[in-house]
Design a protein around this motif. Structure first.
Motif, short mmCIF file in Angstrom:
data_model
loop_
_atom_site.label_atom_id
_atom_site.label_comp_id
_atom_site.label_asym_id
_atom_site.label_seq_id
_atom_site.Cartn_x
_atom_site.Cartn_y
_atom_site.Cartn_z
N ASP A 47 -3.45 3.59 5.45
CA ASP A 47 -2.39 3.35 4.46
C ASP A 47 -2.93 3.27 3.03
O ASP A 47 -2.31 2.69 2.16
CB ASP A 47 -1.60 2.08 4.81
N LYS A 48 -4.10 3.85 2.81
CA LYS A 48 -4.61 3.93 1.43
C LYS A 48 -4.42 5.38 0.96
O LYS A 48 -3.31 5.85 0.86
CB LYS A 48 -6.07 3.48 1.40
N ILE B 126 -16.33 -8.22 4.84
CA ILE B 126 -16.83 -7.37 5.92
C ILE B 126 -18.00 -8.02 6.67
O ILE B 126 -18.01 -8.01 7.90
CB ILE B 126 -17.14 -5.96 5.38
N ALA C 239 -10.02 -2.74 9.29
CA ALA C 239 -10.84 -3.85 9.77
C ALA C 239 -10.95 -3.82 11.29
O ALA C 239 -12.02 -4.10 11.86
CB ALA C 239 -10.23 -5.18 9.30
N SER D 152 -9.02 3.39 6.67
CA SER D 152 -7.65 2.89 6.73
C SER D 152 -6.69 4.06 6.66
O SER D 152 -6.97 5.08 6.02
CB SER D 152 -7.36 1.98 5.53
N GLY E 53 -13.44 3.49 4.04
CA GLY E 53 -12.35 2.70 3.43
C GLY E 53 -11.06 3.46 3.24
O GLY E 53 -10.12 3.31 4.02
N VAL F 171 -21.13 1.00 3.90
CA VAL F 171 -19.78 0.59 3.50
C VAL F 171 -19.50 1.11 2.10
O VAL F 171 -20.30 0.88 1.18
CB VAL F 171 -19.63 -0.95 3.52
N HIS F 172 -18.37 1.77 1.94
CA HIS F 172 -18.00 2.25 0.60
C HIS F 172 -17.50 1.09 -0.24
O HIS F 172 -16.57 0.39 0.15
CB HIS F 172 -16.91 3.31 0.73
N ASP G 260 -18.22 3.32 6.88
CA ASP G 260 -16.88 2.78 6.61
C ASP G 260 -16.48 3.33 5.24
O ASP G 260 -16.91 2.83 4.21
CB ASP G 260 -16.93 1.25 6.59
N ARG H 104 0.83 -1.21 0.00
CA ARG H 104 0.00 0.00 0.00
C ARG H 104 0.86 1.26 0.00
O ARG H 104 1.85 1.33 -0.70
CB ARG H 104 -0.99 -0.04 1.16
C1 LIG Z 1 -9.70 -1.37 2.78
C2 LIG Z 1 -11.05 -1.38 3.37
C3 LIG Z 1 -11.29 -1.99 4.61
C4 LIG Z 1 -10.22 -2.72 5.36
O1 LIG Z 1 -9.23 -1.86 5.81
P1 LIG Z 1 -7.80 -2.47 6.24
O2 LIG Z 1 -7.04 -1.26 6.64
O3 LIG Z 1 -7.26 -3.18 5.06
O4 LIG Z 1 -8.07 -3.40 7.37
C5 LIG Z 1 -12.55 -1.95 5.12
N1 LIG Z 1 -13.55 -1.34 4.46
C6 LIG Z 1 -13.35 -0.74 3.27
C7 LIG Z 1 -14.50 -0.08 2.60
C8 LIG Z 1 -12.11 -0.74 2.69
O5 LIG Z 1 -11.91 -0.15 1.51
#
Ligand SMILES: *Cc1c(COP(=O)(O)O)cnc(C)c1O
Length: 455
Positions: free
Chosen positions: A296-297, A194, A162, A294, A264, A233-234, A262, A105
């Protein structure tokens, strides 16, 4: 060379009578003697005895096999030593995928790397130096995150996205119900899903809508006393197009239960180049009670999970027993703070890269590489992607150096600095969007060396 041979002493030595005096096995130096060679003194301190001993044992095996002259053992072992006491290797990400999960990442900024070094020793991570008493762990990191997202009443950092979701669910919905749209039952990657994560900490799911469509009325009909929260959730790694509809946070916020979003990717504020990517600020403004993300994205920091939202909710999560199991270490706190307060991290720089400048870099790199076996390096336009970390379907205009596809494997296997590109329509593309411009010359040098070796 097997572990078995490395560990034991040379079996032939026990039967010295049976070997001729010029037999290399006879003249093989003793391990102690090689280890005492001055050449190996510095590596023994820097890399540790274990690594040096292993390499020396391997070299002695080769000496017994007649592949290395007895007088060359120390120098050969020295040359075979790894550069670092870690087997992970630095690679150049020329895939054109900015946030590449398999390449770890987000790469950290230089300031974040420096922060890791500072934090690595004893630090005041949990001590108030002014009073000499225990202080809030990572207070400055938390303050930097709070300052970056003023709409969040409280913030907390855990191990990854997560973990953030698991903590919210465990604390608020164990033995209760989470309402989620069927179109948002996302598999994150590597088989992790998820919905299964939520169930694993004791929540029951109540799915609403269909794969492609859900309405506010579907959610309203699903709300009863068992519902702990509604989760949005995205869909961060896929796109559903056509006859679709989903319910924005703004509408979910009218429901009589908390809304957890969430998002992401970890964008803290809307990004002009990624108009459809949700951000923490926007989700909170729209009325989300909690946001998980997260680190690290798209935020471009170390692996971690962000929790932002209503102060008393975040505080109850922070104090929950399970929070301790998800606690981040001082290295993460340090790198996250530097990511938030320091210079633009590499991911943000890549997203802002000017296609004209990328093309100019590709031209210069192609000229520096020149002829290679089977063709000549050529600058081409390319389409890069944000990656599994977010913004599915967004094309980033980029530029690449095109090379014969046969170079893909030797470049990836380069023992010094592997270059990972992508093969597209029979050619290897080295996309520059995620390559630091300061590394262009080194990439050219690796390609020239590898191509030269294959010539
Ligand atoms: C990447 C992601 C996660 C998980 O996150 P991690 O940092 O990999 O544990 C959960 N929900 C969404 C929508 C994500 O894009």
């Amino acid at each position: 060379m097997g572990e078995r041979h490395r560990r034991g002493s040379c079996p032939a030595l026990g039967h010295a009578d049976s070997v001729h005096s010029d037999d290399p096995r006879r003249r093989t130096p003793r391990t102690d003697a090689v280890l005492a060679d001055p050449l190996l003194a510095e590596p023994r301190t820097r890399l540790g005895e274990g690594i040096v001993k292993r390499v020396v044992a391997d070299t002695l095996d080769r000496c017994r096999a007649g592949e290395v002259a007895p007088e060359d053992v120390a120098a050969t072992a020295y040359a075979a030593l790894p550069t670092y006491a870690v087997s992970l290797r630095r690679v150049f990400n020329a895939t054109g995928v900015v946030v590449h999960t398999n390449l770890g990442r987000a790469p950290l900024s230089a300031a974040a790397v420096e922060a890791l070094t500072v934090a690595a020793g004893a630090t005041d991570v949990e001590l108030d130096l002014a009073t000499g008493r225990r202080g809030r762990r990572g207070r400055d990191t938390v303050a930097a995150l709070a300052a970056a997202v003023p709409d969040a009443g409280g913030v907390h950092v855990v191990n990854n996205g997560a973990a953030a979701l698991a903590l919210v669910t465990c604390a608020l919905a164990a033995g209760r119900v989470v309402v989620i749209a069927r179109g948002e039952l996302v598999e994150i990657g590597d088989g992790f899903r998820i919905p299964e994560l939520l169930e694993s900490v004791g929540a029951r799911l109540r799915e609403v809508g269909t794969t492609n469509r859900v309405r506010l009325a579907d959610y309203e009909a699903a709300i009863d006393d068992d519902v702990a929260f509604v989760l949005k959730v995205h869909p961060s790694n896929f796109l559903v197009s056509g006859f679709t509809s989903s319910v924005p946070v703004r509408e979910l916020a009218t429901l009589p239960v908390p809304v957890v979003a969430d998002i992401g990717s970890g964008l803290l504020a809307p990004h002009p180049r990624l108009p459809d990517e949700p951000s923490a600020a926007a989700a909170l403004k729209e009325g989300a009670d909690l946001v998980t993300a997260s680190g690290d994205k798209l935020l471009g920091g170390p692996q971690c999970g962000l929790l932002l939202g209503r102060a008393e909710l975040v505080e109850s999560l922070r104090r929950h027993p399970f929070a301790r199991a998800l606690r981040v270490d001082k290295l993460t706190l340090a790198a996250l703070e530097a990511t938030l307060t320091g210079p633009v991290p590499p991911v943000a720089a890549a997203l802002a890269a000017d296609p004209v400048a990328l093309r100019a870099r590709a031209e210069a790199l192609a000229a520096a590489i020149g002829e290679v076996p089977g063709g000549v390096a050529e600058a081409v336009d390319s389409t890069a992607a944000v990656g599994g970390g977010g913004a599915p379907g967004v094309d980033l205009p980029s530029a690449a150096v095109a090379l014969p596809a046969a170079l893909a494997e030797p470049l990836r296997l380069d023992p010094e600095l592997p270059v990972v590109g992508r093969v597209e329509r029979g050619r290897l593309l080295l996309d520059l969007v995620a390559v630091d411009p300061a590394d262009d010359a080194r990439v050219a040098a690796v390609v020239r060396r590898v191509a030269g070796a294959g010539a």
